[in-house]
Design an enzyme around this catalytic site. Structure first.
Site, PDB file in Angstrom:
ATOM      1  N   PRO A  79       0.818  -1.216   0.000  1.00 45.39           N
ATOM      2  CG  PRO A  79      -0.959  -1.592   1.476  1.00 45.39           C
ATOM      3  CD  PRO A  79       0.355  -2.182   1.007  1.00 45.39           C
ATOM      4  CB  CYS A  80       1.545   3.456  -2.588  1.00 45.13           C
ATOM      5  SG  CYS A  80       0.024   3.615  -3.583  1.00 45.13           S
ATOM      6  CD  GLN A  81      -3.396   3.440   0.395  1.00 45.75           C
ATOM      7  OE1 GLN A  81      -2.352   2.871   0.725  1.00 45.75           O
ATOM      8  NE2 GLN A  81      -4.456   2.780  -0.018  1.00 45.75           N
ATOM      9  CG  PHE A  83       5.337   5.971   0.142  1.00 46.84           C
ATOM     10  CD1 PHE A  83       6.302   6.468   0.980  1.00 46.84           C
ATOM     11  CD2 PHE A  83       5.015   4.628   0.225  1.00 46.84           C
ATOM     12  CE1 PHE A  83       6.966   5.642   1.881  1.00 46.84           C
ATOM     13  CE2 PHE A  83       5.670   3.791   1.120  1.00 46.84           C
ATOM     14  CZ  PHE A  83       6.641   4.302   1.953  1.00 46.84           C
ATOM     15  CG  ASN A 118       5.107   2.211  -3.012  1.00 42.25           C
ATOM     16  OD1 ASN A 118       4.412   3.205  -2.917  1.00 42.25           O
ATOM     17  ND2 ASN A 118       5.123   1.253  -2.087  1.00 42.25           N
TER      18      ASN A 118
END
Length: 344
Positions: A79-81, A83, A118
């Site tokens: 999960p990249c939220q 970043f 990502n």
């Protein structure tokens, strides 16, 4: 080669790799709806719903059903939220720790290759220490041979501007690792190429269900030319204020992802996850359907998305475009041809 997909979502990375001949052993995620989408393409036996912050290599082999199988490749998009440039880029976001959980699983399994994906934002100054920490972790785990960088999906035939960060590593120090190179002199695939054949098939095609916009929203859309954005100053007063009762006294803002009409003759901007309002269709008075967004992401039509509309939008918007993933499948094939095949 044999591979597993961690944080697999709807399966964009796995679809691309399997199209280049690599063998999926299992996809893992903790999201039921995404797992249903993944299973619609690969079958239920190839997906396990699990909290990836808690699993071990022993569990992974149990789920595969063969403790002796060789896992040559591990791919994943944690999960990249925390970043994302679309978010607040919060370095303390607990979801960022799942990137490190991915690294720990690599350490246990020791595949010949790993690929981490990502958002481009992970390269930002705020997260410089995270990247350094990842390099150090992988180095300590035996992966001295690592390369990383940003790729733009449109350079690989995807009808979308979509920059993403990739890191690829190998236990074999003799391999000259590089990220896939953009395709040279290829014909640009446009939004029109991807979706215009779906016009007139609304509600008669999987995930091709338009939002029933109210008349005010439709009126605003009528003011947006193909390929353009909403000019709030040009709107009549009745269209310039909120259409919902709780926003009727608030003047609207030009959210780029909502009030932008795509062009049939160009690529799309980034399909953004987390919203149930995609960009506006090039010719129709509505936003894109989930299927149209999936086409722009290069998902095959046989991949069906499940859950609420918002969940479906997130599944599509979070994914690695399968066509971009194919380029990784191809470069891995080249490595194995040049440096030796390790698949059992």
């Amino acid at each position: 080669m044999n591979f597993i997909d961690l944080f697999c979502g709807a399966g964009g990375f796995s679809i691309g790799l399997t199209k280049k001949g690599h063998k999926l052993l299992k996809g893992f995620d903790n999201w039921k709806s995404a797992g249903e989408a993944f299973s619609s393409y690969f079958g239920k036996k190839y997906f396990s719903e699990v909290d990836l912050s808690q699993i071990s290599s022993e569990f992974i082999y149990e789920q595969i059903g063969n403790k002796n199988v060789k896992i040559d490749l591990v791919v994943g998009g944690p999960p990249c939220q925390g970043f994302s440039s679309m978010g607040n880029q919060n370095i303390k976001d607990p979801r960022n720790q799942l990137v490190l959980a991915f690294a720990n699983i690599i350490a246990e399994i020791k595949p010949k290759y790993f690929i981490l994906e990502n958002v481009h934002g992970i390269k930002g100054e705020k997260f410089e220490n995270t990247i350094k920490r990842l390099y150090k972790l992988f180095n300590d785990f035996g992966y001295k041979n690592i390369c990383s960088g940003t790729l733009d999906a449109q350079d690989f035939g995807v009808p979308q501007r979509r920059k993403r960060f990739f890191m690829i590593g190998s236990l074999d120090d003799n391999i000259d690792l590089t990220l896939p190179s953009p395709k040279i002199n290829q014909k640009t695939t446009t939004v029109g190429d991807a979706i215009m054949d779906l016009v007139g098939k609304e509600n008669n095609f999987p995930n091709h269900v338009p939002i029933n916009h109210n008349e005010i929203v439709k009126g605003r859309y009528a003011f947006i030319k193909e390929g353009g954005k909403l000019d709030i100053k040009a709107l009549p007063k009745k269209l310039a204020y909120g259409s919902r009762s709780d926003f009727k006294d608030n003047k609207i803002k030009n959210f780029s992802h909502i009030y932008q009409r795509l062009s049939r003759y160009k690529v799309s901007g980034t399909i953004v996850p987390g919203h149930n309002a995609f960009p506006i269709h090039p010719t129709q008075p509505r936003s894109l359907t989930v299927r149209e967004a999936a086409r722009i992401q290069t998902f095959p039509d046989r991949c069906i998305f499940f859950g609420t509309r918002q969940e479906q939008c997130i599944q599509v918007g979070n994914a690695v475009p399968p066509l971009l993933a194919e380029s990784f499948g191809q470069i891995l094939n080249l490595y194995e041809k040049k440096y030796g095949n390790t698949t059992r």
